[in-house]
Design a protein around this motif. Structure first.
Motif, PDB file in Angstrom:
ATOM      1  N   ALA A 224       0.845  -1.196   0.000  1.00 56.62           N
ATOM      2  CA  ALA A 224       0.000   0.000   0.000  1.00 56.62           C
ATOM      3  C   ALA A 224       0.878   1.242   0.000  1.00 56.62           C
ATOM      4  N   VAL A 225       0.503   2.248  -0.814  1.00 58.75           N
ATOM      5  CA  VAL A 225       1.288   3.475  -0.889  1.00 58.75           C
ATOM      6  C   VAL A 225       0.829   4.508   0.138  1.00 58.75           C
ATOM      7  N   ALA A 226      -0.244   4.174   0.882  1.00 62.65           N
ATOM      8  CA  ALA A 226      -0.722   5.055   1.949  1.00 62.65           C
ATOM      9  C   ALA A 226      -1.657   4.245   2.843  1.00 62.65           C
ATOM     10  N   ALA A 227      -1.855   4.711   4.041  1.00 62.41           N
ATOM     11  CA  ALA A 227      -2.791   4.048   4.947  1.00 62.41           C
ATOM     12  C   ALA A 227      -4.203   4.184   4.404  1.00 62.41           C
ATOM     13  N   GLY A 228      -5.010   3.139   4.600  1.00 62.74           N
ATOM     14  CA  GLY A 228      -6.381   3.188   4.097  1.00 62.74           C
ATOM     15  C   GLY A 228      -7.179   1.978   4.528  1.00 62.74           C
TER      16      GLY A 228
END
Length: 311
Positions: A224-228
């Protein structure tokens, strides 16, 4: 009335004639003598009784005083033990405060906070209006060790407040960094197809490519390239196996053509967490991940997020 007095040897006698008045006087004298003897006997008895009572009272008070002296000695010993224990606790608090100061200073420096904004080397500033004149509390002077305890308590409260503020700043920065889209969706691999118009590898026609492709080894991790939050996980036409993450500020990211999914709908993922294994499902010519970025459900060029610096 006639009274005859005989000598010791019995060879002489004397006689007295007592008239009525003389008899009354003798009787009165005898009665007075009896009263006097009785009075002095009573006083002597009273004095002896009082001396006995006083002696008993003195013994009772002596026992009580001895007992109280013993109690006072016990209380003094206990107070000395408590004071020694309190002294050790104060020393422990002081050493802990020194460690907290050092830690707080390092954290403030690591967080790159403004110099002087958080100072763990100085004592907290205190103040306030004085009590009214004539206040009884002004006459009370607390022991020296109470002043030290109050000072340590004030310093600990100040350090606690500063550390809490720093912690809040760090948490906010971490959350901001976690939700900030940046970086590549793979740990190993290379860019094999950019965003934009290209020749479709299956029919040779010019078509819009709404993501970027990263090729790599089959089964390598996709991250993942960001928290989500995982809002889709499954197969989608053209994408093969796909995972969609929803992020803050209206962003979504998609990871397609996967071999295996490591997450399911509803999972919360952090930035850098593995979410799939690279594969070649759907319309694919080989192992790679098709990566898309959507902002308010509009597909945008992922390159601007891939190459921007992380917070």
């Amino acid at each position: 009335m006639k009274i005859i007095v005989v000598s010791d040897r019995g060879d002489r006698t004397h006689s007295f004639h007592l008239n009525k008045l003389t008899r009354y006087g003798a009787a009165a004298l005898l009665l007075s003598l009896i009263v006097a003897v009785s009075f002095f006997s009573y006083k002597l008895y009273s004095l002896n009784s009082q001396d006995g009572f006083q002696q008993q009272a003195n013994q009772t008070w002596s026992v009580r005083l001895d007992r109280q002296r013993g109690d006072i000695a016990d209380i003094q010993q206990q107070a000395e033990r408590d004071l020694s224990a309190l002294t050790l606790q104060i020393a422990d608090i002081q050493s802990r405060l020194v460690r907290i100061d050092a830690l707080g200073q390092r954290v403030a420096e690591a967080a790159k906070l403004a110099k002087g904004e958080f100072d763990f080397s100085r004592k907290p500033a205190v103040g306030g209006p004085s009590s009214a004149d004539g206040d009884a509390t002004l006459n009370y002077q607390p022991p020296a060790f109470m002043d030290l305890i109050n000072q340590l308590n004030a310093e600990l409260n100040d350090r606690e407040r500063q550390l809490k503020i720093i912690n809040d700043i760090m948490v906010n920065r971490e959350q901001s960094s976690e939700s900030f889209l940046s970086g590549r969706p793979i740990k190993k691999g290379w860019l094999s197809s950019p965003f934009g118009r290209r020749t479709d590898p299956f029919n040779g026609r010019i078509a819009m490519h709404n993501g970027v492709d990263f090729a790599g080894e089959e089964g390598s991790k996709v991250i993942a390239v960001a928290a989500g939050v995982v809002t889709f996980e499954g197969r989608m036409s053209g994408y093969g196996n796909m995972v969609e993450l929803t992020h803050s500020n209206g962003y979504k990211t998609r990871y397609a053509h996967n071999a295996t999914h490591l997450v399911k709908v509803g999972d919360v993922v952090k930035k850098g967490d593995p979410i799939t294994l690279m594969g070649s499902t759907g319309r694919s010519t080989g192992p790679h991940v098709h990566f898309e970025v959507l902002r308010n459900d509009v597909k945008v060029d992922p390159s601007r997020y891939i190459y921007r610096a992380s917070r």
